[in-house]
Design a protein around this motif. Structure first.
Motif, PDB file in Angstrom:
ATOM      1  N   ARG A 425       0.841  -1.205   0.000  1.00  0.00           N
ATOM      2  CA  ARG A 425       0.000   0.000   0.000  1.00  0.00           C
ATOM      3  C   ARG A 425       0.869   1.246   0.000  1.00  0.00           C
ATOM      4  NH1 ARG A 425      -2.182  -0.027   5.083  1.00  0.00           N
ATOM      5  NH2 ARG A 425      -0.695   1.558   5.736  1.00  0.00           N
ATOM      6  N   GLN A 426       0.523   2.197  -0.861  1.00  0.00           N
ATOM      7  CA  GLN A 426       1.223   3.480  -0.893  1.00  0.00           C
ATOM      8  C   GLN A 426       0.443   4.485  -0.059  1.00  0.00           C
ATOM      9  OE1 GLN A 426       1.512   5.574  -4.690  1.00  0.00           O
ATOM     10  NE2 GLN A 426       3.482   6.465  -4.081  1.00  0.00           N
ATOM     11  N   SER A 427       1.094   5.058   0.931  1.00  0.00           N
ATOM     12  CA  SER A 427       0.452   6.029   1.822  1.00  0.00           C
ATOM     13  C   SER A 427       1.016   7.413   1.556  1.00  0.00           C
ATOM     14  CB  SER A 427       0.678   5.646   3.289  1.00  0.00           C
ATOM     15  OG  SER A 427       0.145   4.359   3.564  1.00  0.00           O
ATOM     16  N   ILE A 428       0.126   8.407   1.525  1.00  0.00           N
ATOM     17  CA  ILE A 428       0.509   9.797   1.273  1.00  0.00           C
ATOM     18  C   ILE A 428      -0.041  10.631   2.420  1.00  0.00           C
ATOM     19  CG2 ILE A 428       0.396  11.720  -0.347  1.00  0.00           C
ATOM     20  CD1 ILE A 428      -0.341   9.576  -2.513  1.00  0.00           C
ATOM     21  N   LEU A 429       0.844  11.231   3.198  1.00  0.00           N
ATOM     22  CA  LEU A 429       0.463  11.992   4.383  1.00  0.00           C
ATOM     23  C   LEU A 429       0.784  13.465   4.173  1.00  0.00           C
ATOM     24  CD1 LEU A 429       2.077   9.638   7.093  1.00  0.00           C
ATOM     25  CD2 LEU A 429      -0.129   9.364   5.925  1.00  0.00           C
ATOM     26  N   LEU A 430      -0.163  14.332   4.540  1.00  0.00           N
ATOM     27  CA  LEU A 430       0.042  15.770   4.392  1.00  0.00           C
ATOM     28  C   LEU A 430      -0.320  16.470   5.692  1.00  0.00           C
ATOM     29  CD1 LEU A 430      -1.603  14.661   1.571  1.00  0.00           C
ATOM     30  CD2 LEU A 430      -0.732  16.857   0.808  1.00  0.00           C
ATOM     31  N   SER A 431       0.559  17.364   6.127  1.00  0.00           N
ATOM     32  CA  SER A 431       0.326  18.103   7.364  1.00  0.00           C
ATOM     33  C   SER A 431       0.966  19.479   7.273  1.00  0.00           C
ATOM     34  CB  SER A 431       0.894  17.333   8.564  1.00  0.00           C
ATOM     35  OG  SER A 431       0.606  17.988   9.780  1.00  0.00           O
ATOM     36  N   ALA A 432       0.366  20.443   7.964  1.00  0.00           N
ATOM     37  CA  ALA A 432       0.953  21.788   7.991  1.00  0.00           C
ATOM     38  C   ALA A 432       2.217  21.798   8.823  1.00  0.00           C
ATOM     39  CB  ALA A 432      -0.056  22.786   8.545  1.00  0.00           C
ATOM     40  N   TYR A 433       2.288  20.876   9.792  1.00  0.00           N
ATOM     41  CA  TYR A 433       3.468  20.755  10.643  1.00  0.00           C
ATOM     42  C   TYR A 433       3.485  19.355  11.241  1.00  0.00           C
ATOM     43  CZ  TYR A 433      -0.227  22.015  13.946  1.00  0.00           C
ATOM     44  OH  TYR A 433      -1.407  22.071  14.642  1.00  0.00           O
ATOM     45  N   GLU A 434       4.631  18.986  11.788  1.00  0.00           N
ATOM     46  CA  GLU A 434       4.780  17.651  12.374  1.00  0.00           C
ATOM     47  C   GLU A 434       4.394  17.644  13.842  1.00  0.00           C
ATOM     48  OE1 GLU A 434       7.532  14.231  11.297  1.00  0.00           O
ATOM     49  OE2 GLU A 434       8.834  15.989  11.269  1.00  0.00           O
ATOM     50  N   THR A 435       3.813  16.529  14.259  1.00  0.00           N
ATOM     51  CA  THR A 435       3.569  16.292  15.678  1.00  0.00           C
ATOM     52  C   THR A 435       4.120  14.909  16.017  1.00  0.00           C
ATOM     53  OG1 THR A 435       1.408  15.214  15.402  1.00  0.00           O
ATOM     54  CG2 THR A 435       1.436  17.635  15.535  1.00  0.00           C
ATOM     55  N   ALA A 436       4.183  14.618  17.307  1.00  0.00           N
ATOM     56  CA  ALA A 436       4.654  13.299  17.723  1.00  0.00           C
ATOM     57  C   ALA A 436       3.733  12.211  17.189  1.00  0.00           C
ATOM     58  CB  ALA A 436       4.727  13.234  19.251  1.00  0.00           C
TER      59      ALA A 436
END
Length: 641
Positions: A425-436
């Protein structure tokens, strides 16, 4: 390589297990119906009726579940078969990764991915900047962050390039760099997505998802045609052995989003690649009605004067912000059908809450068994909702189904039967900033044996009002499990007592608490303090509570104001009357830091020397700390203690 006998044994085992269920009949391998198999399945149909209030939030939702056959019209099948004649190359990126025998799917690569043993290198990916590329240890997967060429079908690529010619060069370059990275079939985690790049980024990823769905459909239709011809040529011949081209169920792409307005944005991104009159969009008016604002409702964020609300707040909360939804999209050669049932659709767009309620109600998540592409957008907003819903959905991804759903098991890819779908499975993650939480999902949940890519960003110190000097207060902690307890102990035994001893600092003081769990503990502690007046603003505060709390704090009737980060995320109020700000921990959203330090200057005659700021931190606050103090500044702060 897969052994044919072992695959047959697993297939027959699944058939027998399915046949033993009440109301199920056993399906034999020679029971072949060409062409119709992909298009007809027994499906669970979710028929939703919703009522909304004036803000677009759902106040009542009724779900009717019924079993029905999902059959494409004969015209749809004819349209598809017109396209089935096209040649499919064995070197095609989709075929190499999601075909019958993916070369990257080996026992050693699976073992390495499962145990978290990754070989890590750094690379550059054009506009994406510096990236960290991780591949399973001792595997032959490429460590390059970009593919040699874009793996996009001409029928999608040509009109896309035509639209690109009308936009800025920077946007075009960014989109091409994203598509080149995605063409490697590695997972991609974009750790910083500025507002200015959200739309072109969505459109590029939507194109990649449509390309995936289209290539899968072409392969299935091509095999349908081969089987039909073989059956006509020799009805007594055994079925072809290389036609495994499907999963247990039809849905291939899952989009996890926080709000209905987000689903509207992705709907526009998807349909930008399926323009009329070439494509017809079925049930479009219903979708726009249910996922937009009710007729006659004015969006106050859009209607407000520019500058009234921060741009990121407007972008997040414009439109319908209901967080309970799910919708299936069925793609054919000339049609985009919204509200297709889950077992007859290709793309599922849903919120984590919407999927969780569906799964818990039906005690079934079989429609997630064959997801080959997972896209999670606005992860920063999802962490402000309930991250446990995301973890719940992830725990049900790519599991063996509980029921057969009238699936033709002779067409299922061997690696699905082996339970190895999660490794491809190919996963694509998008976020304005990183969190733990988002980094933990990337590190521990993504097991793509082709590898995974994470962007890196170097932060500069955030701007604060001139003359205000934040005081970063460190507390010792050597174990992340003990971190909440250590933070609370330091706050209640050292920081807060020192504040209460000062006549100046023990009034007009805001205590900002990032975590909701910490907020409850701090609130309970203040309740036990004698002689200390305080009020609270949390995500559960009513409008009346908010007005009362803001007024009493501004007038000096209450010395302390406890504010949760979730409250500020959802409301973004300007809070007057503060002179001292205590950050129980650095905020996830760096802009909140600047905003709280600017609030004292909303009042007349306030000098920078009148404002104090304390920020509690430990070494486990690195992600949040570097967005405030800068990457280098955060490193120095952590090293100095």
């Amino acid at each position: 390589m897969y052994d044919g006998n072992s695959v047959t044994t697993k297939l027959l085992t699944l058939l027998n297990v399915s046949a033993t269920r009440v109301g199920k009949r056993k399906r034999f391998e020679d029971e072949f119906v060409p062409a119709e198999k992909l298009n007809k399945r027994k499906a669970i149909s979710f028929s939703e009726t919703t009522e909304t209030n004036g803000t677009g939030n759902v106040v009542q939702e009724t779900t009717v579940v019924k079993e029905q056959d999902v059959v494409e019209t004969s015209k749809e099948v004819e349209d598809e078969e017109m396209n089935a004649e096209e040649t499919i190359s064995s070197s095609d990126g989709y075929e190499k990764h999601f075909g019958l025998n993916p070369s990257c799917l080996t026992e050693s690569s699976r073992t390495a991915a499962e145990s978290g043993s990754w070989s890590t290198t750094k690379d550059t990916a054009g506009k994406l900047g510096t990236v960290v590329v991780s591949v399973p240890s001792n595997s032959e997967a490429s460590t390059s962050a970009c593919a040699a060429k874009l793996d996009i079908l001409d029928q999608l690529k040509t009109p896309f390039e035509s639209r690109q010619s009308k936009q800025s060069k920077n946007q075009t370059t960014l989109q091409n760099d994203i598509l080149s990275t995605l063409s490697t079939r590695k997972d991609l985690y974009l750790t910083s997505t500025p507002l200015t790049t959200k739309r072109p980024t969505r459109e590029a990823i939507a194109l990649h998802a449509l390309n995936h769905v289209t290539k899968k459909r072409r392969r299935v239709l091509k095999n349908n045609e081969r089987l039909t011809r073989a059956a006509k040529a020799n009805p007594d011949a055994p079925p072809l052995e290389d036609v495994q081209d499907q999963g247990f169920t039809r849905p291939t792409v899952l989009l996890l989003l926080p709000f209905r307005s987000s689903a509207m944005d992705w709907f526009r991104a998807i349909t930008s690649h399926t323009p009329s009159p070439t494509y017809q969009i079925e049930n479009q008016s219903r979708f726009l009605s249910e996922y937009g604002l009710p007729e006659g409702v004015v969006d106050k964020l859009i209607a407000a004067e520019p500058g009234t609300y921060p741009p990121d707040h407007v972008d997040t909360f414009k439109g319908n912000v209901d967080d309970n939804f799910r919708v299936g999209i069925k793609m054919t050669r000339k049609t985009v059908k919204m509200f297709a049932d889950f077992y007859g659709c290709d793309i599922i767009i849903a919120s984590p809450l919407g999927l969780r309620r569906s799964i818990e109600k039906e005690n079934n998540a079989d429609y997630l068994s064959s997801i080959e592409m997972l896209i999670i957008d606005q992860m920063d907003s999802l962490t402000m909702q309930n991250w446990e819903h995301v973890r719940f959905v992830m725990s049900h991804m790519n599991k063996l189904p509980k029921e057969s759903h009238d699936t033709d098991f002779s067409r299922i890819k061997p690696w699905y039967l082996d339970g190895h779908a999660a490794y491809l499975r190919q996963s694509i993650l998008l976020s304005a900033y990183e969190t733990a939480e988002t980094r933990a999902l990337y590190n521990k949940t993504l097991k793509n044996v082709e590898g995974k890519i994470r962007t890196e960003k170097s932060y500069a110190p955030i701007e604060v009002p001139a003359g205000v000097e934040p005081n970063f207060v460190h507390f010792d902690c050597t174990n992340p499990v003990d971190e909440p307890e250590k933070r609370f102990h330091h706050f209640t035994t050292q920081l807060l007592p020192s504040v209460l001893k000062s006549a100046v600092q023990s009034t007009n003081t805001i205590v900002f608490v990032p975590s909701s769990f910490d907020f409850i503990r701090v609130h309970n502690h203040f309740r036990k303090l004698s002689g200390v007046t305080f009020t609270v603003l949390s995500e559960y505060s009513t409008n009346q509570d908010i007005s009362r709390a803001r007024l009493s704090f501004f007038n000096g009737e209450k010395s302390f104001l406890l504010v949760s980060e979730r409250f500020h995320f959802y409301k973004r109020y300007k809070l007057r009357g503060s002179r001292n700000i205590i950050f129980y921990g650095p905020p996830d959203h760096p802009q909140f830091f600047t905003e709280f330090l600017s609030f004292p200057f909303l009042d007349e005659g306030v000098e920078p020397s009148d404002v104090t700021c304390r920020v509690m931190f430990s070494k486990y606050d690195k992600f949040r700390l570097e967005r405030i103090a800068g990457t280098q500044g955060a490193i120095e702060l952590i090293k100095s203690v």
